[in-house]
Design a protein around this motif. Structure first.
Motif, short mmCIF file in Angstrom:
data_model
loop_
_atom_site.label_atom_id
_atom_site.label_comp_id
_atom_site.label_asym_id
_atom_site.label_seq_id
_atom_site.Cartn_x
_atom_site.Cartn_y
_atom_site.Cartn_z
N VAL A 67 0.85 -1.19 0.00
CA VAL A 67 0.00 0.00 0.00
C VAL A 67 0.88 1.24 0.00
N PHE A 68 0.61 2.16 -0.92
CA PHE A 68 1.24 3.48 -0.92
C PHE A 68 0.30 4.43 -0.19
N GLN A 69 0.79 4.99 0.92
CA GLN A 69 -0.01 5.91 1.72
C GLN A 69 0.61 7.30 1.61
N TYR A 70 -0.13 8.24 1.02
CA TYR A 70 0.37 9.59 0.75
C TYR A 70 0.03 10.53 1.92
N SER A 71 0.98 11.38 2.27
CA SER A 71 0.79 12.31 3.38
C SER A 71 0.58 13.73 2.85
N PRO A 74 -2.79 20.93 3.40
CA PRO A 74 -4.00 20.17 3.72
C PRO A 74 -4.59 19.46 2.49
N HIS A 75 -4.91 18.20 2.66
CA HIS A 75 -5.54 17.35 1.63
C HIS A 75 -4.61 17.00 0.47
N LYS A 76 -3.32 17.34 0.57
CA LYS A 76 -2.40 16.99 -0.51
C LYS A 76 -2.33 15.47 -0.70
N GLY A 77 -2.26 14.72 0.41
CA GLY A 77 -2.19 13.27 0.31
C GLY A 77 -3.38 12.68 -0.41
N GLU A 78 -4.57 13.19 -0.08
CA GLU A 78 -5.77 12.71 -0.75
C GLU A 78 -5.74 13.05 -2.24
N LEU A 117 -3.12 13.50 -4.18
CA LEU A 117 -2.15 12.65 -4.89
C LEU A 117 -2.68 11.24 -5.10
N ALA A 118 -3.26 10.67 -4.04
CA ALA A 118 -3.77 9.30 -4.15
C ALA A 118 -4.89 9.22 -5.16
N MET A 119 -5.81 10.18 -5.14
CA MET A 119 -6.96 10.12 -6.03
C MET A 119 -6.55 10.39 -7.48
N LEU A 120 -5.62 11.32 -7.69
CA LEU A 120 -5.12 11.55 -9.04
C LEU A 120 -4.39 10.32 -9.58
N THR A 121 -3.57 9.71 -8.73
CA THR A 121 -2.82 8.52 -9.14
C THR A 121 -3.76 7.40 -9.54
N ALA A 122 -4.77 7.14 -8.70
CA ALA A 122 -5.73 6.08 -9.01
C ALA A 122 -6.48 6.39 -10.30
N HIS A 123 -6.87 7.65 -10.48
CA HIS A 123 -7.59 8.04 -11.69
C HIS A 123 -6.76 7.77 -12.94
N TRP A 124 -5.49 8.17 -12.92
CA TRP A 124 -4.69 8.03 -14.13
C TRP A 124 -4.33 6.58 -14.41
N PHE A 125 -4.15 5.77 -13.36
CA PHE A 125 -3.96 4.34 -13.60
C PHE A 125 -5.18 3.75 -14.29
N ALA A 126 -6.38 4.11 -13.81
CA ALA A 126 -7.60 3.59 -14.41
C ALA A 126 -7.74 4.05 -15.86
N ALA A 172 -14.85 3.33 -4.47
CA ALA A 172 -14.18 4.15 -3.46
C ALA A 172 -14.29 5.65 -3.71
N VAL A 173 -14.87 6.04 -4.83
CA VAL A 173 -14.83 7.46 -5.20
C VAL A 173 -15.85 8.31 -4.45
N SER A 174 -16.70 7.72 -3.63
CA SER A 174 -17.71 8.50 -2.93
C SER A 174 -17.11 9.31 -1.77
N ALA A 175 -15.87 9.01 -1.38
CA ALA A 175 -15.23 9.73 -0.28
C ALA A 175 -13.73 9.86 -0.58
N PRO A 176 -13.07 10.91 -0.07
CA PRO A 176 -11.63 11.06 -0.30
C PRO A 176 -10.85 9.89 0.30
N PHE A 177 -9.73 9.55 -0.32
CA PHE A 177 -8.85 8.51 0.21
C PHE A 177 -7.42 8.92 -0.03
N ARG A 178 -6.49 8.34 0.73
CA ARG A 178 -5.07 8.69 0.60
C ARG A 178 -4.17 7.48 0.42
N SER A 179 -4.74 6.28 0.20
CA SER A 179 -3.93 5.08 0.10
C SER A 179 -4.39 4.24 -1.08
#
Length: 263
Positions: free
Chosen positions: A33-37, A53-57, A59-68, A131-138
């Motif tokens: 698991v990659f956990q962004y801070s 604030p919210h940078k980790g979220e 990064l994680a959400m952008l990363t997941a989006h681009w992988f998809a 998982a997109v209904s709420a922010p995530f960081r991992s």
């Protein structure tokens, strides 16, 4: 730190947690698991004292989006009709193999190591759509073995020995390729590429680009390979990239071409 997964590695802005096993209807595989801070770093200075604030979220959400997006053939079909893709095809310096790879991506998408979003509370991996209904960081990704080179002295010089990395990666073992491929569309003031060209005018020619006007922007990016696990990242020619990667010539070429398409 996660309450359910140990920390394997702590970086300046993220942690790698695990390992864990991710099961699917077809098979099970090891993951991390990659956990962004919310921390941030600048160049080689390391972590700075402030947080964003919210940078980790983000990064994680952008990363997941681009992988998809990269995995979805429809994304590539849409991209193929864009002016950016037209410019890449027109500026292509590497012939039919580059075009054929683009056509394959429109049919197959790009296979990645992304597995889904890590839900810490439920201690499970969720598909991105769930998982997109709420922010995530991992996010969870397939686990690979990492074999850094050893610094050794040969004939009075310090060099890096990649023999352990080259011996790794047997059947069924995913291995980190110790290379970073960088794409560049121009050489602005302060560009490290510009500095290398000033010292060595033939630098790009040895990388397959011939004469390139450094004052202009390019439709097709200049591609450079750098070491990734040495004390300092250094640019390497294609022949050395082939030697330290353990890839076949065809797979190394595909790695470069993928970087150009993804850019």
């Amino acid at each position: 730190m996660s309450a359910t997964l140990p920390t394997l590695y702590s970086g300046s802005v993220k942690e790698v947690l695990g390992p864990l096993t991710v099961a699917s209807a077809i098979s099970s595989q090891e993951a991390v698991v990659f956990q962004y801070s919310d921390a941030f770093s600048v160049f080689d200075w390391g972590r700075l004292p402030d947080h964003l604030p919210h940078k980790g979220e983000a990064l994680a959400m952008l990363t997941a989006h681009w992988f998809a997006e990269l995995e979805d053939p429809a994304s590539w079909r849409e991209f193929s009709r864009s002016n950016a893709a037209l410019g890449l095809r027109k500026g292509n310096r590497f012939g039919a193999a580059f075009i054929e790879l683009g056509e394959r991506l429109q049919v197959e998408g790009l296979r990645t190591h992304f597995l889904g979003v890590w839900d810490e509370k439920a201690a499970r991996v969720l598909p991105l759509a769930d998982a997109v209904s709420a922010p995530f960081r991992s996010i969870a990704v397939k686990r690979v073995s990492v074999h850094p080179p050893r610094a050794v002295r040969v004939m009075g010089r310090e060099v890096f020995d990649y023999s352990e990395s080259l011996r790794a990666g047997g059947p069924g073992e995913a291995r980190l390729v110790p290379l970073e491929v960088v794409f560049r569309f121009n050489t602005p003031e302060g560009s490290s590429l510009r500095a290398r060209l000033e010292k060595d005018p033939d630098y790009l020619a040895r990388r397959g680009f011939g004469a390139v006007a450094t004052q202009a922007a390019w439709d097709f990016p200049v591609l450079e390979a750098f070491t990734k696990l040495e004390t300092r990242d250094r640019p390497v020619e294609v022949s050395e990239a082939l030697a330290i990667s353990g890839l076949s010539g065809e797979k190394l070429e595909a790695l470069f071409f993928l970087t150009a398409w993804v850019s």
